[in-house]
Scaffold this motif. Structure first.
Motif, PDB file in Angstrom:
ATOM      1  N   ILE A  26       0.838  -1.203   0.000  1.00  0.00           N
ATOM      2  CA  ILE A  26       0.000   0.000   0.000  1.00  0.00           C
ATOM      3  C   ILE A  26       0.877   1.259   0.000  1.00  0.00           C
ATOM      4  O   ILE A  26       0.668   2.180  -0.792  1.00  0.00           O
ATOM      5  N   GLY A  27       1.901   1.282   0.896  1.00  0.00           N
ATOM      6  CA  GLY A  27       2.728   2.475   1.040  1.00  0.00           C
ATOM      7  C   GLY A  27       3.529   2.813  -0.198  1.00  0.00           C
ATOM      8  O   GLY A  27       3.508   3.954  -0.671  1.00  0.00           O
TER       9      GLY A  27
ATOM     10  N   CYS B  49       1.389   3.927  -3.165  1.00  0.00           N
ATOM     11  CA  CYS B  49       1.015   5.342  -3.026  1.00  0.00           C
ATOM     12  C   CYS B  49       2.212   6.253  -3.289  1.00  0.00           C
ATOM     13  O   CYS B  49       2.089   7.284  -3.958  1.00  0.00           O
TER      14      CYS B  49
ATOM     15  N   CYS C 260       2.529   8.959  -6.293  1.00  0.00           N
ATOM     16  CA  CYS C 260       2.688  10.400  -6.048  1.00  0.00           C
ATOM     17  C   CYS C 260       3.916  10.932  -6.775  1.00  0.00           C
ATOM     18  O   CYS C 260       3.941  12.092  -7.195  1.00  0.00           O
TER      19      CYS C 260
ATOM     20  N   ASN D 270      -5.005  14.681  -5.941  1.00  0.00           N
ATOM     21  CA  ASN D 270      -4.819  13.228  -5.881  1.00  0.00           C
ATOM     22  C   ASN D 270      -3.365  12.874  -5.577  1.00  0.00           C
ATOM     23  O   ASN D 270      -3.086  11.903  -4.867  1.00  0.00           O
TER      24      ASN D 270
ATOM     25  N   PHE E 144      -2.953  13.237  -1.836  1.00  0.00           N
ATOM     26  CA  PHE E 144      -3.566  12.099  -1.126  1.00  0.00           C
ATOM     27  C   PHE E 144      -2.645  10.879  -1.161  1.00  0.00           C
ATOM     28  O   PHE E 144      -2.461  10.188  -0.153  1.00  0.00           O
ATOM     29  N   TYR E 145      -2.062  10.615  -2.339  1.00  0.00           N
ATOM     30  CA  TYR E 145      -1.135   9.478  -2.447  1.00  0.00           C
ATOM     31  C   TYR E 145       0.092   9.699  -1.556  1.00  0.00           C
ATOM     32  O   TYR E 145       0.569   8.769  -0.899  1.00  0.00           O
TER      33      TYR E 145
ATOM     34  N   VAL F 265       0.394  11.580   1.224  1.00  0.00           N
ATOM     35  CA  VAL F 265       0.025  11.441   2.633  1.00  0.00           C
ATOM     36  C   VAL F 265      -0.208   9.968   2.973  1.00  0.00           C
ATOM     37  O   VAL F 265       0.224   9.473   4.024  1.00  0.00           O
ATOM     38  N   GLY F 266      -0.870   9.246   2.066  1.00  0.00           N
ATOM     39  CA  GLY F 266      -1.088   7.815   2.280  1.00  0.00           C
ATOM     40  C   GLY F 266       0.217   7.054   2.401  1.00  0.00           C
ATOM     41  O   GLY F 266       0.365   6.158   3.240  1.00  0.00           O
ATOM     42  N   ALA F 267       1.202   7.414   1.556  1.00  0.00           N
ATOM     43  CA  ALA F 267       2.512   6.755   1.606  1.00  0.00           C
ATOM     44  C   ALA F 267       3.191   6.991   2.944  1.00  0.00           C
ATOM     45  O   ALA F 267       3.757   6.070   3.545  1.00  0.00           O
TER      46      ALA F 267
ATOM     47  N   LEU G  72       1.787   7.812   5.863  1.00  0.00           N
ATOM     48  CA  LEU G  72       1.059   7.120   6.928  1.00  0.00           C
ATOM     49  C   LEU G  72       1.386   5.631   6.928  1.00  0.00           C
ATOM     50  O   LEU G  72       1.633   5.036   7.995  1.00  0.00           O
ATOM     51  N   CYS G  73       1.413   5.021   5.740  1.00  0.00           N
ATOM     52  CA  CYS G  73       1.686   3.586   5.660  1.00  0.00           C
ATOM     53  C   CYS G  73       3.125   3.264   6.046  1.00  0.00           C
ATOM     54  O   CYS G  73       3.386   2.226   6.663  1.00  0.00           O
TER      55      CYS G  73
END
Length: 306
Positions: free
Chosen positions: A82-83, A86, A90, A157, A160-161, A163-165, A167-168
């Protein structure tokens, strides 16, 4: 010179991770996000098996427990599949420079995850560090809009990718720590445990990315990539500078200096990457971008030095 060996190694790691980010941006745009990640995971497993064979006489890591394997596979699913998906996405949308800037949020995510899952205390300095890091990112990516006082300068977008990276990566780091706590170190040297842990994370990574690639694109992009000499060179270099050399030397750095100093110096990537991004990709350098990157790195340092 030897008195500052740990500090020099830490700075070298920051440059290594800068190279990884730049190569990953180029490789993702050339080969595709999923194809590059399948190749990275496969090469990381191959390099790890060679290292285990040389050090331990066996291509597979030893000393793990079922609990360790479970937590490490989960860490690989969150941190790599997932990380990194993302993160590389990005890179394609907003570039590696801004991607690395947002990755300064990873310590924030790790601190929150450790607070929730491990009961580790959230100090006042940790909260200050989060605020400073967020302020630095805001300075870099926010500007004056036509109809609003503040607007986002980057595609939403891509943010979002990114920030998701972050966090993961932070959550995956805590899951890795839990997994390594279950590892039986009597069977392997202490310094080899993180490499053994990363092996199982890469197993989860290659399974996850292969399934995603097959479902979304089929295996034709992978076959084309294997015939792309330049693409394979980039994938190999990305693997060497990232999960192999980067991880190895980051572990070595903390043997020669404090973890706080090493972590802070290794977090310099968002500053180091500014000039190479300009030279390679023509990304404009502004005082706001530089100031924001510096403030974000200061925020990261407060997590470790406060």
């Amino acid at each position: 010179m030897m008195a500052y060996l740990g500090e020099l190694i830490s700075i070298g790691v920051a440059f290594s991770w800068t190279a990884t980010a730049l190569l990953s941006e180029f490789g993702s745009k050339r080969l595709g996000n999923l194809t590059l990640n399948v190749l990275r995971m496969a090469l990381a497993l191959l390099f790890s098996m060679v290292m285990f064979w040389v050090v331990m006489g066996s291509p597979l890591p030893a000393g793990g427990t079922m609990e360790a394997y479970g937590w490490l596979l989960l860490s690989g699913l969150v941190g790599y599949v997932i990380g990194d998906f993302c993160l590389f996405q990005c890179y394609i949308i907003i570039g590696s420079r801004y991607g690395q800037l947002f990755m300064t949020l990873a310590p924030l995510a790790a601190a929150l995850m450790a607070w929730v899952s491990l009961g580790q205390e959230m100090t006042a300095m940790s909260i200050v560090a989060m605020v400073v890091t967020l302020a630095g990112i805001s300075i870099s990516v926010l500007g004056r809009g036509e109809h609003h006082k503040v607007s986002l300068k980057l595609p939403l977008n891509g943010v979002f990718y990114a920030v998701g990276a972050a966090l993961c990566q932070g959550i995956g780091l805590v899951l890795s720590k839990i997994g390594m706590d279950y590892y039986q170190t009597a069977a392997v040297p202490d310094w080899l445990v993180p490499f053994s842990a990363n092996f199982f994370r890469c197993v989860a990574g290659i399974v996850g990315f292969t399934v995603l690639l097959y479902v979304r694109e089929g295996f034709e992009p992978l076959r084309e990539a294997l015939r792309d000499r330049k693409g394979m060179t980039v994938a190999t270099a990305t693997t060497i500078f990232g999960p192999f050399v980067g991880v190895g030397f980051s572990l070595m750095a903390v043997q020669y200096t404090s973890a706080g100093i090493a972590s802070t110096l290794m977090a310099l990537t968002p500053i180091i990457i500014i000039l190479p991004s300009y030279w390679l990709f023509g990304q404009r350098i502004t005082w706001k971008a530089v100031t924001g990157a510096v403030i974000s790195v200061i925020g990261v340092s407060l997590f470790f030095l406060g």
